[in-house]
Motif scaffolding. Structure first.
Motif, PDB file in Angstrom:
ATOM      1  N   PRO A   1      61.401  42.938  42.109  1.00 37.54           N
ATOM      2  CA  PRO A   1      61.088  44.115  42.938  1.00 37.54           C
ATOM      3  C   PRO A   1      61.238  45.446  42.197  1.00 37.54           C
ATOM      4  N   ILE A   2      62.245  45.559  41.340  1.00 39.48           N
ATOM      5  CA  ILE A   2      62.437  46.809  40.600  1.00 39.48           C
ATOM      6  C   ILE A   2      61.343  46.977  39.544  1.00 39.48           C
ATOM      7  N   GLY A   3      61.017  45.906  38.866  1.00 39.33           N
ATOM      8  CA  GLY A   3      59.932  45.966  37.883  1.00 39.33           C
ATOM      9  C   GLY A   3      58.626  46.372  38.540  1.00 39.33           C
TER      10      GLY A   3
ATOM     11  N   ILE B   1      58.639  50.082  39.290  1.00 43.28           N
ATOM     12  CA  ILE B   1      58.374  50.875  38.079  1.00 43.28           C
ATOM     13  C   ILE B   1      56.874  50.875  37.780  1.00 43.28           C
TER      14      ILE B   1
ATOM     15  N   LEU C   1      61.930  57.633  40.914  1.00 40.30           N
ATOM     16  CA  LEU C   1      62.714  56.416  41.189  1.00 40.30           C
ATOM     17  C   LEU C   1      64.162  56.765  41.539  1.00 40.30           C
TER      18      LEU C   1
ATOM     19  N   ALA D   1      64.804  51.640  33.109  1.00 41.36           N
ATOM     20  CA  ALA D   1      63.338  51.666  33.154  1.00 41.36           C
ATOM     21  C   ALA D   1      62.779  51.855  31.746  1.00 41.36           C
TER      22      ALA D   1
END
Lengths: 13, 93
Positions: free
Chosen positions: B39-41, B44, B61, B76
């Motif tokens: 989810p974080i990737g 980004i 972010l 990131a």
């Protein structure tokens, strides 16, 4: 959702 | 090595985000490569439009996740650099 370190996961054909 | 705030990450031609309906997962499709996105990737990658600088992406972010900008810049930045090393992203100034 909280921030967490993302990981690069390459899918292996 | 880190990414300068004025550098612009770019998704190059031939690489695209794709939602795999079967597994309900977002992936990054590149020639002969598939990267599974957590989810974080994914968050980004959604900010990378070829125009926003890395500094703006980090600020966006940081606001979205209410997290320290320096932590996001480090995480990131490492993620983007890793994808750039695989030629899945490009960095322009």
């Amino acid at each position: 959702m909280t921030w967490s370190k993302p990981e690069i996961r390459e899918i292996e054909g | 090595m880190t990414i300068a705030p004025n550098e612009v990450p770019v998704i190059p031609r031939g690489v695209r985000l794709h939602h795999d309906r079967v597994r309900d997962k977002w992936v990054l499709l590149a020639p002969e490569r598939v990267i599974s996105l957590d989810p974080i990737g994914h968050a980004i990658l959604l900010e990378i439009d070829g125009e926003q600088t890395f500094g703006i992406i980090v600020s966006t972010l940081a606001a979205k996740y209410a997290a320290p900008a320096d932590q996001i810049a480090a995480d990131a930045g490492e993620y983007i650099m890793g994808l750039a090393a695989r030629r899945i992203l490009e960095l322009r100034t």
